[in-house]
Design a protein around this motif. Structure first.
Motif, PDB file in Angstrom:
ATOM      1  N   ALA C 234       0.914  -1.283   0.139  1.00 17.93           N
ATOM      2  CA  ALA C 234      -0.024  -0.082  -0.025  1.00 17.93           C
ATOM      3  C   ALA C 234       0.834   1.368  -0.056  1.00 17.93           C
ATOM      4  O   ALA C 234       0.506   2.330  -0.409  1.00 17.93           O
ATOM      5  N   MET C 235       1.887   1.177   0.570  1.00 16.85           N
ATOM      6  CA  MET C 235       2.782   2.258   0.837  1.00 16.85           C
ATOM      7  C   MET C 235       3.661   2.735  -0.497  1.00 16.85           C
ATOM      8  O   MET C 235       4.202   3.871  -0.745  1.00 16.85           O
ATOM      9  N   ARG C 236       3.868   1.836  -1.493  1.00 19.05           N
ATOM     10  CA  ARG C 236       4.368   1.968  -2.715  1.00 19.05           C
ATOM     11  C   ARG C 236       3.723   3.181  -3.593  1.00 19.05           C
ATOM     12  O   ARG C 236       4.583   3.942  -4.206  1.00 19.05           O
ATOM     13  N   THR C 237       2.448   3.471  -3.374  1.00 18.24           N
ATOM     14  CA  THR C 237       1.724   4.799  -4.071  1.00 18.24           C
ATOM     15  C   THR C 237       1.934   5.904  -3.150  1.00 18.24           C
ATOM     16  O   THR C 237       1.153   6.809  -3.643  1.00 18.24           O
ATOM     17  N   SER C 238       2.391   5.960  -1.970  1.00 15.43           N
ATOM     18  CA  SER C 238       2.597   6.805  -0.922  1.00 15.43           C
ATOM     19  C   SER C 238       3.733   7.598  -1.512  1.00 15.43           C
ATOM     20  O   SER C 238       4.755   7.479  -2.153  1.00 15.43           O
ATOM     21  N   SER C 239       3.869   8.848  -0.974  1.00 11.85           N
ATOM     22  CA  SER C 239       4.877  10.123  -1.205  1.00 11.85           C
ATOM     23  C   SER C 239       6.165   9.479  -0.969  1.00 11.85           C
ATOM     24  O   SER C 239       7.181   9.603  -1.798  1.00 11.85           O
ATOM     25  N   VAL C 240       6.249   8.808   0.086  1.00 12.07           N
ATOM     26  CA  VAL C 240       7.574   8.266   0.284  1.00 12.07           C
ATOM     27  C   VAL C 240       8.116   6.763  -0.433  1.00 12.07           C
ATOM     28  O   VAL C 240       9.385   6.519  -0.473  1.00 12.07           O
ATOM     29  N   GLY C 241       6.844   6.244  -0.778  1.00 12.28           N
ATOM     30  CA  GLY C 241       7.186   5.028  -1.440  1.00 12.28           C
ATOM     31  C   GLY C 241       7.320   3.764  -0.622  1.00 12.28           C
ATOM     32  O   GLY C 241       7.556   2.836  -1.160  1.00 12.28           O
ATOM     33  N   ARG C 242       7.262   4.021   0.751  1.00 16.77           N
ATOM     34  CA  ARG C 242       7.624   2.779   1.338  1.00 16.77           C
ATOM     35  C   ARG C 242       7.160   2.956   2.883  1.00 16.77           C
ATOM     36  O   ARG C 242       6.592   4.194   3.311  1.00 16.77           O
ATOM     37  N   ARG C 243       7.239   1.784   3.650  1.00 15.37           N
ATOM     38  CA  ARG C 243       6.849   1.949   5.070  1.00 15.37           C
ATOM     39  C   ARG C 243       7.567   2.879   5.821  1.00 15.37           C
ATOM     40  O   ARG C 243       8.771   2.854   5.854  1.00 15.37           O
ATOM     41  N   LEU C 244       6.791   3.648   6.688  1.00  7.54           N
ATOM     42  CA  LEU C 244       7.265   4.659   7.409  1.00  7.54           C
ATOM     43  C   LEU C 244       7.654   4.041   9.006  1.00  7.54           C
ATOM     44  O   LEU C 244       6.837   3.338   9.605  1.00  7.54           O
ATOM     45  N   VAL C 245       8.724   4.541   9.396  1.00 11.10           N
ATOM     46  CA  VAL C 245       8.998   4.105  10.818  1.00 11.10           C
ATOM     47  C   VAL C 245       7.989   4.951  11.805  1.00 11.10           C
ATOM     48  O   VAL C 245       7.981   6.237  11.667  1.00 11.10           O
ATOM     49  N   TYR C 246       7.420   4.498  12.610  1.00 12.51           N
ATOM     50  CA  TYR C 246       6.400   4.912  13.684  1.00 12.51           C
ATOM     51  C   TYR C 246       7.250   5.914  14.503  1.00 12.51           C
ATOM     52  O   TYR C 246       8.312   5.962  15.165  1.00 12.51           O
ATOM     53  N   GLY C 247       6.703   7.353  14.421  1.00 15.01           N
ATOM     54  CA  GLY C 247       7.221   8.297  15.162  1.00 15.01           C
ATOM     55  C   GLY C 247       7.657   8.178  16.619  1.00 15.01           C
ATOM     56  O   GLY C 247       8.755   8.548  17.062  1.00 15.01           O
ATOM     57  N   GLY C 248       6.690   7.334  17.288  1.00 13.37           N
ATOM     58  CA  GLY C 248       7.112   6.955  18.732  1.00 13.37           C
ATOM     59  C   GLY C 248       8.470   6.050  18.892  1.00 13.37           C
ATOM     60  O   GLY C 248       9.050   5.974  19.956  1.00 13.37           O
ATOM     61  N   HIS C 249       8.623   5.231  17.818  1.00 10.84           N
ATOM     62  CA  HIS C 249       9.916   4.432  17.912  1.00 10.84           C
ATOM     63  C   HIS C 249      11.009   5.522  17.543  1.00 10.84           C
ATOM     64  O   HIS C 249      12.042   4.856  18.282  1.00 10.84           O
ATOM     65  N   VAL C 250      10.803   6.285  16.695  1.00 10.59           N
ATOM     66  CA  VAL C 250      11.884   7.163  16.517  1.00 10.59           C
ATOM     67  C   VAL C 250      12.196   7.916  17.912  1.00 10.59           C
ATOM     68  O   VAL C 250      13.669   8.043  18.269  1.00 10.59           O
ATOM     69  N   ILE C 251      11.144   8.326  18.817  1.00  8.56           N
ATOM     70  CA  ILE C 251      11.493   8.961  19.868  1.00  8.56           C
ATOM     71  C   ILE C 251      12.466   7.848  20.771  1.00  8.56           C
ATOM     72  O   ILE C 251      13.470   8.447  21.590  1.00  8.56           O
ATOM     73  N   SER C 252      12.011   6.593  20.890  1.00  3.81           N
ATOM     74  CA  SER C 252      12.396   5.636  21.733  1.00  3.81           C
ATOM     75  C   SER C 252      13.969   5.645  21.348  1.00  3.81           C
ATOM     76  O   SER C 252      14.654   5.039  22.032  1.00  3.81           O
ATOM     77  N   VAL C 253      14.073   5.108  19.995  1.00 11.36           N
ATOM     78  CA  VAL C 253      15.692   5.269  19.458  1.00 11.36           C
ATOM     79  C   VAL C 253      16.507   6.283  19.955  1.00 11.36           C
ATOM     80  O   VAL C 253      17.672   6.025  20.528  1.00 11.36           O
ATOM     81  N   CYS C 254      15.898   7.625  19.794  1.00 15.01           N
ATOM     82  CA  CYS C 254      16.831   8.813  19.961  1.00 15.01           C
ATOM     83  C   CYS C 254      16.924   8.669  21.613  1.00 15.01           C
ATOM     84  O   CYS C 254      17.961   9.173  21.856  1.00 15.01           O
ATOM     85  N   ARG C 255      16.182   8.680  22.201  1.00 11.06           N
ATOM     86  CA  ARG C 255      16.222   8.676  23.863  1.00 11.06           C
ATOM     87  C   ARG C 255      17.089   7.448  24.299  1.00 11.06           C
ATOM     88  O   ARG C 255      18.185   7.690  25.273  1.00 11.06           O
ATOM     89  N   ALA C 256      17.297   6.497  23.657  1.00 14.04           N
ATOM     90  CA  ALA C 256      18.297   5.385  23.869  1.00 14.04           C
ATOM     91  C   ALA C 256      19.492   5.893  23.734  1.00 14.04           C
ATOM     92  O   ALA C 256      20.709   5.833  24.187  1.00 14.04           O
ATOM     93  N   LEU C 257      19.709   6.428  22.402  1.00 17.04           N
ATOM     94  CA  LEU C 257      20.855   7.023  21.985  1.00 17.04           C
ATOM     95  C   LEU C 257      21.625   8.096  22.686  1.00 17.04           C
ATOM     96  O   LEU C 257      22.720   8.375  22.971  1.00 17.04           O
ATOM     97  N   ALA C 258      20.400   8.879  23.532  1.00 16.90           N
ATOM     98  CA  ALA C 258      20.898   9.991  24.376  1.00 16.90           C
ATOM     99  C   ALA C 258      21.384   9.408  25.888  1.00 16.90           C
ATOM    100  O   ALA C 258      21.499  10.361  26.610  1.00 16.90           O
ATOM    101  N   TYR C 259      21.337   8.106  25.843  1.00 16.55           N
ATOM    102  CA  TYR C 259      21.904   7.696  27.119  1.00 16.55           C
ATOM    103  C   TYR C 259      23.368   8.128  27.474  1.00 16.55           C
ATOM    104  O   TYR C 259      23.465   8.905  28.723  1.00 16.55           O
ATOM    105  N   ASP C 260      24.296   8.351  26.549  1.00 18.50           N
ATOM    106  CA  ASP C 260      25.493   8.832  26.753  1.00 18.50           C
ATOM    107  C   ASP C 260      25.593  10.296  26.975  1.00 18.50           C
ATOM    108  O   ASP C 260      25.347  10.961  25.788  1.00 18.50           O
ATOM    109  N   GLY C 261      25.575  10.937  28.136  1.00 24.16           N
ATOM    110  CA  GLY C 261      25.577  12.340  28.447  1.00 24.16           C
ATOM    111  C   GLY C 261      24.312  12.553  29.255  1.00 24.16           C
ATOM    112  O   GLY C 261      24.412  13.750  29.840  1.00 24.16           O
TER     113      GLY C 261
END
Lengths: 351, 351, 351
Positions: C234-261
């Motif tokens: 279904a996402m092939r016809t979207s503007s990005v053309g592929r599956r999007l990473v869920y924004g809440g997971h982006v927050i989770s990953v960025c906070r995990a990266l932000a552990y150092d500091g």
């Protein structure tokens, strides 16, 4: 600025003790993931009633999951700036870890040797993992090459004497373990310690293709934050050009593959040493071959023996294609990724 | 040599019992992974308080996770050398499995029929999974085509009589289940047994693209070690050219997709049969369509009924594109991957 | 037909309460998966003994795992037909969630504003997650743009007044929390609340490449069923053309990266707002930069302070490449994926 650049050679002081951050509670969740990530079928971590019948309090956490998590704890302090992970030795598994236990790790600097270039040096550490009761669960030595900050001359070189093998009398054999209680219909094979011969070669039949998500999930599970496993952008300019599979995960996968043919190897007692001789990357299919080494009787135990095993990990080459023997120090064909020397405990055939 | 080549046709003896190796303790970890791997939202495995309100001791392990793990146990003994997994029937879910329970599996050879070529034969087994108390949790029949070692004539053919459907009176309906306690605001839909009509078609709205890591993680979680799912190198020379998604995982994904429209299907009572009519590989997007079959009242229960459902799994074709009906025996369009005939328990509208 | 098309603008009624389906029991399994999916090393969810020493009953479930699961519950009712997730505000973490707790969620419609086109409208909801005891664990406001069924005029516009920031006096600071008990040798850094300065920038050193399986596993774990994350076809016809990473997971990953500091940031007390300014897709490598904002003393607490932080998530650009400062409302370079304004609790240096 809260930069966390990791330690350089100058930051290591002989005899100093480093407490590694973030203890980790290991749970049923980690155990399930470990099975999903490796396909492990080893009986004790798989089946609580079997573990209990043999004298364990509960099913133990897989030895290599314990090792990988404990090892991961040491990465930020020891090897974040490592140019190379050069080796490990005297890895001894001293007490089982159960779901709910919390591991913490510390290291002592036991050796330092500047390289002749004065641009880097070799750091030797003895690392130890303890559970929440302060019991020593695992101990090991490793040595890494670390960059120097400057070319000021380093300290007087000290290189520790390391055992080539953990001898039988130094293995921690659980006193509670009632090996004779193992019902081999539950492991799928009747071969016991008595049935293995020094020099025997076992070609494990399965292969496992590694993909990016599974090796990175594993390495994050181990809370190992070494950049080479995760940052595809940074790795583009490396010699391999892509993310590397963490060597400890390669060991885990190869041991899982080695289930068929070693079904009654109940626990790992020691890792005598190991080499990661070629890189593994996503897309590689791993295979495993075991060469049976020494067989040891264990003091005071007629129910249990120790087997020293050599686990050869292969990539993109099924076992039948491996030309044996490989000399203990190589050279290694390009298909070999791992040469691991370790010791397992296996029930003996009762008289 | 400790080769583990798996069984050939000649190794199966009519009436013999095979105890499958490595019992498996299922935990909260497996349940969490199952949700992550499938996206399942079925209420009982998701929410402990809801399960308890309905009479369960705890939240049950998802029926299909139980099935896939139990099935995985049988693979090394039954289908490692299978040329084809031909079918299954009379799959009955007899008791809930809870986190902490340990499954073990065994099989009885109930039929053998050599093929006319004398190069392979069909083996019929009745497999059963038990919990740590010896209680029968799940039982099923399957038949596989297995290669022969030689072309010596095989035994007299015996083909078991198998039911086309598990009739209502043979379904295990938990006596403790208080279906009337279900608060449908917690499932998101008010449709109960009474609201489904035989012949009704439900186009489930979601699609799920399968990637290599998630199907291989699932299949390793199930400890199913069939090579076709894991060894990309070996599969290069197969007809599909790549790793196949395990059929049991396709069922799991399709049932998870079928949540929308069947929210109050509490448990699977039986699988009457199923066909995996086209292969699924990574990159395929799965969709699901349900055709409602027979509706059965259950003896002594006015709170609960059984629905026989036909679950059609599609690849790369959203439900609207499926031309219905498909005859029970096909032919199947190339987009269909699964045709599963199963029976669920669903609360009835109280008078 | 049991179609589940999701709600359109006309289906939302001001002041109405929506109970979201499928409560979810969170367990050790979810916690282990969260670590594997994000690489999180935050001390309290990682180490039960540390959490207990600080006054927690057990190790708490990671704040963002709680948020993502609670948020996922609202998707089928609120945003399945959302044209855009426009924003969120006043996200307050009110009570810890422990393994074994069951979350359920509900929402109240607090604002409705038809767009001038009459083809869509903005829906504002206040959502809340409760544990099995009915205790409020988390509350937040979000607003989404939803399509209309028809171009009939909508209701009188009501737009709620939303706070730009959750002020210190509205933060839920656990009375039981004994921050002074934190042994910073266990977190790997001695920097406490006192050591951070408003305007300070922290370039977190690690990067994490996201792959299809890990973001989809995470989003399925959260039981978020929004199609854009899962259905590649279904996402092939979207503007990005592929599956999007869920924004809440982006927050989770960025906070995990932000552990150092930010090693001693014990818990998230609030999220003041956030923007997902560019899409993240598999293959992107995420990095994180923190800009330290306001520092607040907390009433009655000299052991603990609050830090307002701005977490900038980057894709395919290591922190050093980010030109700072970015104005609070942008414009954003194409490398920025996340601009999150949140507040953490951190121990203070004792006098």
């Amino acid at each position: 600025m809260k930069l966390r650049p990791g330690r350089f050679f100058e930051d290591f002081v002989l005899g100093s003790r480093i407490v590694h951050p973030t203890p980790r509670t290991l749970t049923d969740g980690d155990c399930a993931l470990y099975i999903a990530l490796t396909g492990a079928r080893q009986i004790l971590p798989s089946a609580a009633p079997v573990a209990k019948a043999l004298g364990y309090r509960d099913r133990p956490v897989d030895d290599l999951l314990v090792l990988n998590v404990a090892f991961g704890k040491t990465v930020p302090d020891i090897s974040l700036n490592a140019v190379a992970n050069l080796g490990y030795a005297d890895v001894r598994f001293l007490a089982p870890c159960y779901p709910g236990d919390t591991l913490r790790a510390e290291s002592e600097v036991i050796g330092l040797r500047e390289n002749s270039s004065r641009r880097s040096g070799i750091v030797y550490v003895r690392s130890s993992a303890f559970n929440q009761s302060g019991e020593l669960v695992l101990t090991w030595v490793r040595w890494v090459m670390v960059n120097k900050r400057s070319d000021e001359p380093g300290p007087r070189p000290v290189v520790p004497q390391l055992p080539e093998v953990v001898p039988a009398e130094r293995l921690a054999v659980p006193a509670f373990l009632r090996a004779a209680k193992l019902d081999t219909t539950l492991t799928g094979a009747t071969d016991l310690w008595d049935d293995y011969e020094t020099g025997e070669r076992i070609d494990h039949p399965s292969g496992l293709t590694v993909d990016e998500s599974d090796h990175t999930l594993a390495t994050k599970l181990y809370q190992n934050n070494a950049r080479v496993h995760f940052d595809a952008l940074a790795m583009r300019t490396s010699s391999v050009g892509r993310r590397l599979v963490y060597g400890g995960h390669v060991i885990s996968v190869c041991r899982a593959l080695a289930y068929d043919g070693l079904e009654n190897a109940l626990a790992i007692a020691a890792i005598n040493g190991g080499r990661h001789v070629n890189p593994t990357v996503a897309g590689d299919t791993l295979y495993a071959v075991t060469e049976v080494g020494e067989k040891w009787r264990l003091p005071g135990r007629d129910d249990l023996g120790a087997l020293r095993l050599r686990l050869i990990g292969l990539k993109n080459l099924p076992p039948a294609g491996l030309e044996f023997p490989i000399a203990p120090d190589g050279p290694y064909p390009a298909d070999v990724v791992l040469d691991l020397d370790y010791t397992v405990l296996m029930p003996r055939r009762l008289p």
